[in-house]
Each structure stands twice: as structure tokens, then as C-alpha cells.
Design an enzyme around this catalytic site. Structure first.
Site, mmCIF file in Angstrom:
data_model
loop_
_atom_site.group_PDB
_atom_site.id
_atom_site.type_symbol
_atom_site.label_atom_id
_atom_site.label_comp_id
_atom_site.label_asym_id
_atom_site.label_seq_id
_atom_site.Cartn_x
_atom_site.Cartn_y
_atom_site.Cartn_z
ATOM 1 N N TYR A 1 70.586 -108.372 17.669
ATOM 2 C CA TYR A 1 69.313 -108.365 18.399
ATOM 3 C C TYR A 1 68.165 -108.803 17.487
ATOM 4 C CZ TYR A 1 65.410 -106.461 21.181
ATOM 5 O OH TYR A 1 64.238 -106.301 21.898
ATOM 6 N N SER B 1 60.242 -109.122 18.874
ATOM 7 C CA SER B 1 60.317 -107.659 18.755
ATOM 8 C C SER B 1 59.959 -107.256 17.329
ATOM 9 C CB SER B 1 61.741 -107.193 19.054
ATOM 10 O OG SER B 1 61.885 -105.833 18.705
HETATM 11 N N1 LIG Z 1 61.220 -101.991 25.538
HETATM 12 C C1 LIG Z 1 61.006 -102.258 24.255
HETATM 13 O O1 LIG Z 1 60.802 -101.351 23.441
HETATM 14 C C2 LIG Z 1 60.972 -103.683 23.780
HETATM 15 C C3 LIG Z 1 60.443 -103.947 22.510
HETATM 16 C C4 LIG Z 1 60.430 -105.271 22.044
HETATM 17 C C5 LIG Z 1 60.915 -106.281 22.845
HETATM 18 N N2 LIG Z 1 61.419 -106.004 24.085
HETATM 19 C C6 LIG Z 1 61.911 -107.099 24.900
HETATM 20 O O2 LIG Z 1 61.219 -107.126 26.138
HETATM 21 C C7 LIG Z 1 62.024 -107.802 27.103
HETATM 22 C C8 LIG Z 1 62.021 -107.002 28.382
HETATM 23 O O3 LIG Z 1 62.689 -105.797 28.127
HETATM 24 P P1 LIG Z 1 62.408 -104.412 28.896
HETATM 25 O O4 LIG Z 1 62.179 -103.400 27.862
HETATM 26 O O5 LIG Z 1 61.425 -104.623 29.968
HETATM 27 O O6 LIG Z 1 63.889 -104.112 29.454
HETATM 28 P P2 LIG Z 1 64.566 -104.277 30.879
HETATM 29 O O7 LIG Z 1 66.011 -104.031 30.636
HETATM 30 O O8 LIG Z 1 63.844 -103.425 31.849
HETATM 31 O O9 LIG Z 1 64.333 -105.802 31.262
HETATM 32 C C9 LIG Z 1 65.215 -106.841 30.942
HETATM 33 C C10 LIG Z 1 65.349 -107.743 32.146
HETATM 34 O O10 LIG Z 1 66.099 -108.894 31.784
HETATM 35 C C11 LIG Z 1 66.996 -109.192 32.838
HETATM 36 N N3 LIG Z 1 68.118 -109.986 32.336
HETATM 37 C C12 LIG Z 1 69.123 -109.575 31.515
HETATM 38 N N4 LIG Z 1 69.984 -110.581 31.300
HETATM 39 C C13 LIG Z 1 69.511 -111.665 31.977
HETATM 40 C C14 LIG Z 1 69.962 -113.002 32.143
HETATM 41 N N5 LIG Z 1 71.090 -113.441 31.567
HETATM 42 N N6 LIG Z 1 69.231 -113.837 32.926
HETATM 43 C C15 LIG Z 1 68.108 -113.408 33.532
HETATM 44 N N7 LIG Z 1 67.633 -112.146 33.414
HETATM 45 C C16 LIG Z 1 68.323 -111.292 32.648
HETATM 46 C C17 LIG Z 1 67.402 -107.820 33.357
HETATM 47 O O11 LIG Z 1 67.992 -107.889 34.662
HETATM 48 C C18 LIG Z 1 66.080 -107.072 33.324
HETATM 49 O O12 LIG Z 1 65.330 -107.245 34.510
HETATM 50 C C19 LIG Z 1 63.408 -107.980 26.465
HETATM 51 O O13 LIG Z 1 63.537 -109.311 25.997
HETATM 52 C C20 LIG Z 1 63.378 -107.021 25.296
HETATM 53 O O14 LIG Z 1 64.246 -107.412 24.263
HETATM 54 C C21 LIG Z 1 61.443 -104.720 24.572
#
Ligand SMILES: NC(=O)c1ccc[n+]([C@@H]2O[C@H](COP(=O)([O-])OP(=O)(O)OC[C@H]3O[C@@H](n4cnc5c(N)ncnc54)[C@H](O)[C@@H]3O)[C@@H](O)[C@H]2O)c1
Length: 258
Positions: free
Chosen positions: A164, A149
């Protein structure tokens, strides 16, 4: 010298955290399905994982399964990957996308919260990567992409705070060191570092006002879309990315210049 193993026509990508409807993983699964991959969705939410796989499988006419598993639990991951290996073509790629946010200020963060964030965001990538690498090393072909991230690079500043940022910074060191160990087996390992993306992870669906606020300081003047991140993931997991490894790709609209 390492020989190049060609991509098989029938191949599977495992995506962790790809169940949530408005998430990056779901968009990546759909994108990879459109490129002919068989899809395995591994998510803590078993019901949504199955629903996502059923929908993508039928709309893209590919094999797809959704399995419930907690990435932080080695036995749960082992069961899930064994099931995937038994029902789909060989696993050629893995996207470590499962993650949770953590907006708690440092002085209020408990050891329990710290450990939970690291267990899912960091240990999860270790457990799932180690499990799928057995087959990749045997077949001398693999692609791994893990999600860091911009928060790791800038010290938060979007939504989540220290736990985080630290866990996502860990992903970068993990990626570089693992890439060094498995390159000789034809496996590439990369990370991506997105800026703010329009998903629900930052405390729920982003309102237009919040998106406008977040857009300040972003060269492209907006937050990113799931589909844009999905396209980068698909490229790094694809056959054309065989000479890219140990890299961290920024995808942040210019919010951070590395
Ligand atoms: N959205 C952003 O701005 C952003 C930016 C940088 C990084 N990220 C990263 O991208 C990734 C996806 O995030 P997103 O934005 O799509 O959010 P999201 O909440 O839609 O997706 C996260 C997913 O992880 C699953 N999850 C959570 N705990 C889990 C576990 N213990 N085992 C298996 N699955 C689990 C959830 O059920 C969900 O489907 C994350 O790692 C997040 O940190 C997101």
C-alpha cells in the site's frame, strides 16, 4: 504563454471510489454537488454508485450518475467515461479516490496481492486520468486530484503495509510528472496525503478505542473526518486553484510534518 480557460457554469466532476457510504469519495461528491458540480461516481460497486448518485442528485438538486467500473481495467473505464460524457456536461475535474488497503506484512505478501494493490491504487489512476484527459486537453481546462497517503511518507504506521505504502508513493511521482506534461493545456494535477481518516478502509468502522489509540502523536489529537478531506479536494478541483499544480497536500492533523 498559456491562456486561462474560464470554468463553464455547467461542469462535471468524475469521482472514482465514491460509492461507499462512509467513504471519502462519497463526502467529496456531496461537497462538490453543494458547489453546483454535476456528479459522476465511478465505482466497482455499481449498485452503491447508483444509489449514491441518486441520493446526492436529489438532495443537492444537481445532475448525478453512478456507473459501475473497475478502475484497473481500461475497457471498463472507457465504457464508463463514454457513458458519463454522453449524459453529463463536460468533465472539468477528476478525483482518483478508488483504493484498497493492504495490512499484510511484507514477508507474507504474495505477488497476486502486490499486483492487485498496484492495479487499483496506481494503475487505476493512470487509466482513468488518461481517459478523461483527452477531453480536458481538447477544452484546455482540467483539474485532477489523486489520493496518496501519509503511509507513503512515513512508511506505513497506520494500518496498511509495504504494498500500500509503495503504491501510494507512486501516486506522488505520477502527480508530479503528469503535471509537467499537461500544464500547457490548462490542466492542474495534484495529490493529497491524508493521515488516518474515520472511514471503513482500515479493516472496518473504527471503534472509539481504536480512534483514541490512533490519535496518539497527532498534533490535533484526533483522527480526521471525511468532510475535512472532501473540503480540500473540492478546493483543489475548484476554479480558485488554477495556479496550484504538482503539489502534494498533507491533511493529517500534524502527524507528519513534511
Ligand atoms: N481512510 C483513510 O484513513 C485514508 C488515508 C489515506 C488515504 N486514503 C485513501 O482514500 C481513498 C478512499 O478510501 P476510503 O477511506 O474512503 O475507503 P472506502 O473503502 O470507503 O472507499 C474506497 C472505494 O473504492 C472503491 N473501489 C475499490 N476497488 C475499486 C476498483 N477496482 N474500481 C473502482 N472502485 C473501487 C470501493 O468500492 C469504495 O467505494 C483510498 O484510495 C484510500 O487508500 C484513505
Amino acid at each position: 504563454m498559456t491562456a486561462i480557460t474560464p470554468f463553464p457554469t455547467e461542469r462535471t466532476v468524475v469521482l472514482t471510489g465514491a460509492a461507499s457510504v462512509r467513504g471519502i469519495g462519497r463526502a467529496a461528491a456531496d461537497r462538490l454537488a453543494s458547489e453546483g458540480w454535476s456528479i459522476a461516481i465511478l465505482d466497482i460497486n455499481a449498485e452503491d454508485a447508483s444509489a449514491a448518485a441518486a441520493e446526492i442528485g436529489s438532495s443537492r438538486a444537481v445532475k448525478a450518475i453512478g456507473v459501475g467500473a473497475d478502475v484497473s481495467d481500461a475497457a471498463s473505464v472507457d465504457r464508463a467515461i463514454t457513458e458519463i460524457e454522453g449524459s453529463l456536461p463536460p468533465i472539468v475535474a477528476l478525483a482518483n479516490l478508488a483504493g484498497i488497503s493492504s495490512p499484510t506484512p511484507f514477508m507474507e505478501t504474495t505477488v497476486e496481492e502486490w499486483d492487485k494493490v498496484f492495479a487499483i491504487n496506481m494503475r487505476g489512476s493512470f487509466i482513468v486520468s488518461q481517459r478523461v484527459l483527452k477531453g480536458m486537453i481538447e477544452r484546455k481546462l482540467g483539474r485532477i486530484v489523486s489520493i496518496s497517503s501519509i503511509s507513503a511518507q512515513r512508511g506505513g504506521g497506520t494500518y496498511s503495509k509495504v504494498a500500500y505504502s509503495a503504491s501510494k508513493a507512486g501516486i506522488i511521482g505520477f502527480t508530479r510528472a503528469l503535471a509537467r506534461e499537461v500544464g500547457e493545456f490548462g490542466v492542474t494535477v495534484n495529490a493529497i496525503a491524508p493521515g488516518p481518516i474515520d472511514t471503513d478502509i482500515m479493516g472496518g468502522t473504527l471503534s472509539e478505542d481504536r480512534k483514541a489509540q490512533m490519535s496518539e502523536g497527532i498534533m490535533m489529537g484526533r483522527v480526521g473526518s471525511r468532510e475535512e478531506v472532501a473540503a480540500l479536494i473540492a478546493f483543489l478541483l475548484g476554479p480558485d486553484a488554477g495556479y496550484i499544480t504538482a503539489a502534494t497536500y498533507d491533511i493529517n492533523g500534524g502527524l507528519q510534518v513534511s
